[in-house]
Scaffold this active site. Structure first.
Site, PDB file in Angstrom:
ATOM      1  N   ASN A   1       1.058  -7.532  -0.653  1.00 29.12           N
ATOM      2  CA  ASN A   1      -0.418  -7.989  -0.331  1.00 29.12           C
ATOM      3  C   ASN A   1      -0.602  -6.490   0.138  1.00 29.12           C
ATOM      4  O   ASN A   1      -0.284  -5.368   0.279  1.00 29.12           O
ATOM      5  CB  ASN A   1      -0.375  -8.818   0.856  1.00 29.12           C
ATOM      6  CG  ASN A   1       0.437  -8.700   2.128  1.00 29.12           C
ATOM      7  OD1 ASN A   1       0.098  -7.499   2.959  1.00 29.12           O
ATOM      8  ND2 ASN A   1       1.201  -9.333   2.510  1.00 29.12           N
TER       9      ASN A   1
ATOM     10  N   PHE B   1      -1.029 -12.077  15.356  1.00 31.75           N
ATOM     11  CA  PHE B   1      -2.173 -11.420  14.975  1.00 31.75           C
ATOM     12  C   PHE B   1      -2.799 -12.400  13.731  1.00 31.75           C
ATOM     13  O   PHE B   1      -1.861 -13.156  13.293  1.00 31.75           O
ATOM     14  CB  PHE B   1      -2.109 -10.034  13.926  1.00 31.75           C
ATOM     15  CG  PHE B   1      -2.024  -8.971  14.986  1.00 31.75           C
ATOM     16  CD1 PHE B   1      -1.076  -8.722  15.935  1.00 31.75           C
ATOM     17  CD2 PHE B   1      -3.388  -8.130  14.777  1.00 31.75           C
ATOM     18  CE1 PHE B   1      -1.339  -7.595  16.707  1.00 31.75           C
ATOM     19  CE2 PHE B   1      -3.332  -7.036  15.589  1.00 31.75           C
ATOM     20  CZ  PHE B   1      -2.501  -6.874  16.664  1.00 31.75           C
TER      21      PHE B   1
HETATM   22  O1  C5P Z   1      -0.007 -18.452  10.355  1.00 31.22           O
HETATM   23  P1  C5P Z   1      -0.370 -17.132  10.017  1.00 31.22           P
HETATM   24  O2  C5P Z   1       0.299 -16.497   8.903  1.00 31.22           O
HETATM   25  O3  C5P Z   1      -1.964 -17.250   9.827  1.00 31.22           O
HETATM   26  O4  C5P Z   1      -0.150 -16.227  11.104  1.00 31.22           O
HETATM   27  C1  C5P Z   1      -0.267 -15.001  11.600  1.00 31.22           C
HETATM   28  C2  C5P Z   1       0.754 -14.679  12.274  1.00 31.22           C
HETATM   29  O5  C5P Z   1       1.936 -14.850  12.171  1.00 31.22           O
HETATM   30  C3  C5P Z   1       1.074 -12.948  12.340  1.00 31.22           C
HETATM   31  O6  C5P Z   1       1.282 -12.569  13.606  1.00 31.22           O
HETATM   32  C4  C5P Z   1       2.210 -12.767  11.524  1.00 31.22           C
HETATM   33  O7  C5P Z   1       2.644 -11.474  11.575  1.00 31.22           O
HETATM   34  C5  C5P Z   1       2.921 -14.008  11.820  1.00 31.22           C
HETATM   35  N1  C5P Z   1       3.724 -14.400  10.643  1.00 31.22           N
HETATM   36  C6  C5P Z   1       5.164 -14.272  10.717  1.00 31.22           C
HETATM   37  N2  C5P Z   1       5.892 -14.969   9.490  1.00 31.22           N
HETATM   38  C7  C5P Z   1       5.225 -15.645   8.666  1.00 31.22           C
HETATM   39  C8  C5P Z   1       3.906 -15.809   8.647  1.00 31.22           C
HETATM   40  C9  C5P Z   1       3.204 -15.164   9.726  1.00 31.22           C
HETATM   41  O8  C5P Z   1       5.739 -13.967  11.615  1.00 31.22           O
HETATM   42  N3  C5P Z   1       6.041 -16.156   7.626  1.00 31.22           N
END
Ligand code: C5P
Length: 402
Positions: free
Chosen positions: A215, A329
């Site tokens: 991404n 975040f």
């Molecule tokens: O649920 P979402 O992806 O929108 O949440 C974003 C947050 O969760 C960010 O802080 C991101 O670094 C973390 N995240 C994570 N592991 C994932 C997906 C998101 O730590 N698989």
């Protein structure tokens, strides 16, 4: 600028590393510092006072008996007047001889005298540069320990090839490294003694040995937070997805590629962390059936990719038995704050930093909202480093005192 209004006395002693200090004088001024150079006789063997005067736009002081031609130094006593009102004395390069003199309180020239004559609230930063054997000699190590015990900060030295042809510890830090260290020195130590774990950048999920899904995350915000946390005195571990960004000074970096590698690295450190800041844009899914060999372009149907879910790193850390203070975040395209509040509860974390997805990726500045159980604080558009320092301060204010 990070050194705006700071008055720095830049002392130079004898050593070929003086050439790097020409650059340092400029870099400190780039940050807004007022730089007054003082040189020893030995420093003058390597670069001239004229060079340093041209680079700082100010007369250079060399001699303790030098009368002030400009009327700036009261009573022609530069060994006293130069440090009055100064914010720091930085000696770069600091030779073995100079460190020995400081350790013993000797003062037989202007620079050593002004170091001894400075008020106790004017910090002394020594930047050693010398041959590896001189640095590792027990006498030098004793002197370094003594000046540290007396309150001096020692920056470096680095290890590597030396001008004398030998290799090892004793190289002076580079000007850009010193700029970062000196800026860090002046930041408030709000996270002193805390361990901070940060994820940053994108992840890369392979399709075959040469292709993958990733991404547009640049990693800039996570790297800025790592720098800000280190500036605030924390021990920082930065788990970074693929990005070409330079590691902030003093930060332990662990490079990973996939979400699962990031998850494994994070879980290895999370038990010991006081704070976890999840900034990485982690892929929600990975390819379930990556090919071991490069997929060939065939005339028939394109290859069918199957997906499976990646672990939610932040949620897994937040549900540890004794979790660190967790910060997430959220980049949202709409209803930024309402969505962030929902995520705060769903992930059971203490603080969410939310912004508009359209602003988030790759940009150097953006508007942010800090969303916690108490309410919303909006941080107006600023650079990522300025935001990072503010977020660090907000986290420090929310941590339980120890
Ligand atoms: O649920 P979402 O992806 O929108 O949440 C974003 C947050 O969760 C960010 O802080 C991101 O670094 C973390 N995240 C994570 N592991 C994932 C997906 C998101 O730590 N698989």
């Amino acid at each position: 600028m990070d050194l705006d209004g700071k008055r720095i006395v830049l002392g130079m002693t004898g050593g070929i590393a003086c050439y790097k200090v020409c650059e340092l004088a400029r870099r400190l001024q780039d940050e807004g510092a007022d730089v007054q150079v003082v040189m020893t006789q030995a420093a003058l063997k390597f670069v001239t006072a004229t060079s340093m005067q041209a680079l700082t736009g100010k007369p250079v002081f060399v001699d303790a008996w030098q009368a002030d031609a400009n009327g700036r130094v009261d009573d022609a006593m530069p060994h006293i007047a130069l440090t009055r009102g100064a914010d720091a004395v930085v000696v770069a390069p600091a030779s073995a001889d100079f460190i020995a003199k400081v350790a013993h309180g000797l003062c037989d020239d202007l620079l050593s005298t002004l170091v001894l004559a400075r008020a106790p609230d004017v910090p002394l930063l020594l930047v050693p540069a010398m041959n590896v054997e001189m640095w590792s000699h027990p006498a030098t190590q004793r002197n370094v320990a003594q000046v540290k015990a007396d309150g001096a900060t020692v920056l470096g030295p680095a290890s590597g090839a030396q001008a004398c042809g030998e290799v090892g510890l004793g190289r002076m830090l580079e000007a850009h490294e010193l700029r970062e260290d000196i800026v860090a020195f002046f930041q408030p130590k709000l996270l002193a003694g805390r361990r901070v774990l940060i994820t940053a950048g994108p992840t890369f999920e392979p399709i075959d040995p040469v292709r993958g899904i990733t991404n547009l995350s640049s990693g800039k915000m996570g790297f800025a937070l790592a720098r800000a946390a280190r500036e605030a005195g924390a021990a920082v571990t930065l788990v970074a997805g693929p990005t070409a960004l330079a590691t902030p000074r003093g930060v332990q970096r662990v490079d990973v590629r996939t979400a699962r590698e990031m998850h494994d690295a994070v879980m290895g450190y999370a038990h010991h962390a006081d704070v976890f800041i999840a900034v990485a844009a982690v892929a929600d899914w990975r390819v379930a059936n990556p090919s071991k060999t490069k997929l060939k372009r065939t005339k028939g149907a394109p290859p069918a990719l199957m997906f499976e879910a990646n672990p939610d790193i932040l949620a897994d850390v937040a549900t540890l038995k004794r979790p660190p203070y967790c910060v997430g975040f959220a980049a949202e395209s709409d209803d930024v704050i309402a969505n962030a509040q929902a995520k705060l509860q769903a992930k059971r974390i203490a603080l969410i930093v939310a912004n508009r997805a359209q602003d988030a990726f790759g940009a150097d500045d953006s508007e942010l909202h800090l969303v916690d159980a108490v309410g919303v604080t909006t941080l107006p558009r600023a650079s990522k480093l300025a935001h990072a320092r503010r977020i660090v301060a907000e986290i420090a204010a929310r941590l339980q005192p120890r």
